[in-house]
Every structure is written in C-alpha cells, then in structure tokens.
Design a protein around this motif. Structure first.
Motif, short mmCIF file in Angstrom:
data_model
loop_
_atom_site.label_atom_id
_atom_site.label_comp_id
_atom_site.label_asym_id
_atom_site.label_seq_id
_atom_site.Cartn_x
_atom_site.Cartn_y
_atom_site.Cartn_z
N GLY A 219 4.47 25.41 23.96
CA GLY A 219 4.45 26.10 22.68
C GLY A 219 5.53 25.68 21.71
O GLY A 219 5.69 26.31 20.66
N ILE A 220 6.25 24.59 22.04
CA ILE A 220 7.32 24.13 21.17
C ILE A 220 7.04 22.68 20.76
O ILE A 220 6.80 21.82 21.62
N GLY A 221 7.05 22.42 19.47
CA GLY A 221 6.86 21.08 18.96
C GLY A 221 8.13 20.55 18.34
O GLY A 221 8.93 21.31 17.76
N ARG A 222 8.33 19.23 18.48
CA ARG A 222 9.51 18.58 17.92
C ARG A 222 9.06 17.31 17.22
O ARG A 222 8.31 16.51 17.78
N ILE A 223 9.50 17.12 15.99
CA ILE A 223 9.17 15.94 15.21
C ILE A 223 10.47 15.33 14.69
O ILE A 223 11.29 16.02 14.08
N SER B 92 14.03 16.08 10.66
CA SER B 92 13.44 16.55 11.91
C SER B 92 12.82 17.92 11.67
O SER B 92 13.13 18.61 10.69
N ALA B 93 11.94 18.31 12.59
CA ALA B 93 11.32 19.63 12.52
C ALA B 93 11.19 20.20 13.92
O ALA B 93 10.88 19.48 14.87
N ARG B 94 11.43 21.49 14.05
CA ARG B 94 11.22 22.22 15.30
C ARG B 94 10.22 23.32 14.99
O ARG B 94 10.45 24.16 14.11
#
Length: 368
Positions: free
Chosen positions: A39-43, A49-51
């Motif tokens: 359920g956690i995305g990281r870009i 960056s994005a969380r």
C-alpha cells in the motif's frame, strides 16, 4: 528526511485507491525509479520524489519533494495528472499544502520572442526564439512545449490550479500548444532553435505557426522534459520526421568512442539534413524514404530494427526511438517480446498518432 529542500502534501479522494496507486507506480517505473508494496508507493526522479500511501479504500496520502520550485511543481503536476488519467472514477478536487501553494504562473514557463524563421527542407522549418534564464533548458531534457496565442491577440498564459494541474485560458484567448525538441540552444546568447515539421496543404496549428511566425511574436516555452541523450557506448537510434531534431541532437552530442547506428525516415532525399558527428565518435546514418507514402504508414523503422544483425551488436547496446504510434508499438513489442531487451536498455516513444492532434496524439498512460 528528503534530500530535496521543498515539500508539499495532499490527501486525495479517489475510488479504487490501491489498484490505482499500483498502476501509477508501474507506469512511472517505465521512466524512472518507482516501487509499490504493502500500500505504499515511492517515485524517485532526478528533480524530486513522491511518497504515496493508501490511506483508505478511496483515499491516497501524498507527499512530494522537489529540488527547486520547478522540480516541486513538476512533481505536483505529474502526480495529479497521472492519478486523474488512470483513475477508474473521478478524483475529488483537492489542494496541496506546504511549499509553492502561492505559485500560480508556472515556474517552468518562459516568455520568448521569435527572432527568425528559416526553411530547412520542404517539410521542416526552423524557428529561433529568444528569452531569459534558459540554463535549465540546456541540461534537464530534450523536449519543451511551445504555447502561442491566437493570431492578433495578446498572450494570456496558462496558470496552475490548487491541485498543481494546468489551467488553460478558454474562449478567444485559448492558445495552441505543441511539444517539440530543442534542436540547439545558446544559454549565454539567450536563444533556442526549434525545428518544426510542416504539413503542406493541411490546416495544422504547429505547421501554420512555423510558417506564419514573424520576428517579435510572443511565444510561451514550458519545460524542459522528456529525458536527455542516452549514455551508452553502442546506440541504435530510430526516428521519423518528428524525431529528426532529437536524433540529430543526440548524434551531435555523442562522446568519443561511441558508435551509433541511425535510421531516419523522411519523405525523400530533399528532406535529408546534415548531421555533424563529433570527433572520436562514429555514426552510421541510414535515410529511409517513404517516396510519397503518408507519414506513419510505411513501417520502415520497424522493418529497420528487425533487420539489424543483433548477434553482432554489443550486449549493452541502447535503443532509442521516436515515431508514430504504430511504429512505436511494433518497435517496442519487438524489443521487449522478441529480443527480451531490458527496460533500461531502450526507450521507445510515440511522438504522434495518425488521426489525432496535440496531447491526444501521444500514447495513453500505460499503453502497450
């Protein structure tokens, strides 16, 4: 703690948050470093960056960081646009909190002026634009978006909404906008050259702009984006008329010791342009002629990539291609399904799509 100095956050209500976030991260993984688990995305991209966290069945908590106001604005825009494009239902209106909330004019917009226009070939016009503070455009991407006002009207530039997305003027002030490649740039002198494909006999906005532009005309320039020159000792480059400026720029920036095989599809010999190869590098340039066949129908680029002697190619060869959607689909399918080329060894982009115009002409997010 983030390595980037600027940050913003938002709580976004959208149906099917888990599946949506998984799709968004898979899409970003095509172009950068992205992951999704539990359920956690990281870009992570060079400028920010994005969380993203699934905070409920219909909610996503997002925190974005940026290297500077432009990087932060790109992260907000990218997250908001991808969620809206890939969601199976409407995204409820939302606003970002934190840095950059008072910014309305896009920090990645420059107001430029036409300096000159030059006909290069029967199907290519070069427009030189002048402006200020262009340093970022020399190092952070090949592509820009040009924005020009309706003929005879003063420019009204797009703004940023509270969700970070673009708000475009409507009615008589609605501008035209198209994506192009910076062919050449001189930051010190303050100019860029944009080579624009012409479509004689067709009422296409970009072609009409290039042919009608006069010195002093105002033009907005947004960006840059779209990646930089591929860094590999062995390259295969493929492009049609629309990608010719990008391919030429890539070839002219080759490092010593680099070898490139280049396929360029144009209508005929009159549309070929000289491409300078730097000292110490090698480039085998092959021109493919449609000979009157409509652009995007000849399939010459997909034939060319299939006809390469792949057994003789170095294992670390990088393939770059920019073309019409049908060729994009065939080339990428061949590289991934038949050649089993790793994603980090190729970049294939749909620059346009027959029958569609503007942003609609690009491949949809996640399109195979």
């Amino acid at each position: 703690m983030s390595a980037f100095p600027l940050t913003a956050s938002a709580e976004i209500r959208v149906p099917g948050s888990w599946q949506l976030l998984e799709r968004v991260c898979e899409h970003y993984a095509e172009h950068g470093d992205a992951s999704f688990a539990d359920g956690i995305g990281r870009i992570d991209v060079p400028y920010g960056s994005a969380r993203l966290i699934v905070s409920g069945p219909d909610a996503i908590s997002v925190t974005v960081d940026g290297c500077d106001p432009i990087g932060l604005s790109y992260m907000k825009l990218g997250v908001a646009e991808h969620l809206a494009e890939m969601a199976e239902g409407p995204v409820e209106p939302f606003a970002w909190n934190g840095d950059g909330t008072d910014v309305r004019l896009p920090p990645f917009l420059r107001e430029m002026r036409v300096v000159s226009t030059t006909r290069l070939t029967p199907h290519m016009q070069r427009v030189r634009l002048a402006g200020e503070d262009l340093g970022r455009y020399a190092s952070d991407g090949l592509h820009i978006r040009l924005v020009w006002p309706p003929k005879g009207r003063a420019p009204v530039w797009p703004t940023l909404g509270e969700d970070g997305r673009m708000v475009w003027p409507q009615g008589p002030d609605r501008p035209e906008a198209r994506v192009y490649t910076i062919r050449r740039i001189d930051v010190a002198a303050g100019w860029v050259d944009i080579d624009i494909v012409l479509h004689p006999g067709l009422d296409t906005p970009g072609s009409l702009f290039a042919e009608d532009a006069r010195p002093g005309d105002p033009v907005g320039m947004m960006g840059p984006g779209g990646g930089m020159e591929p860094d590999a000792a062995s390259l295969v480059l493929l492009g049609d008329d629309t990608a010719l400026p990008a391919v030429a720029r890539i070839v002219e920036s080759l490092k010593p010791g680099t070898h490139a095989v280049v396929f360029l599809e144009v209508d005929g010999p009159a549309d070929e342009l000289p491409i300078a190869v730097p000292e110490g590098a090698e480039a085998q340039v092959v021109w493919l002629h449609r000979n009157g066949a409509p652009a995007g129908t000849a399939g010459l680029l997909s034939q060319a990539v299939r006809g390469l002697d792949w057994a003789a190619m170095p294992a670390d060869t990088f393939v770059w291609a920019g073309c019409e959607f049908a060729d994009f689909r065939e080339i990428r399918k061949f590289l991934r399904k038949e050649r089993r080329l790793r994603k980090d060894r190729h970049l294939v982009v749909s620059y346009w799509r027959r029958g569609l115009a503007g942003d609609e002409a690009h491949a949809p997010a996640g399109e195979e």
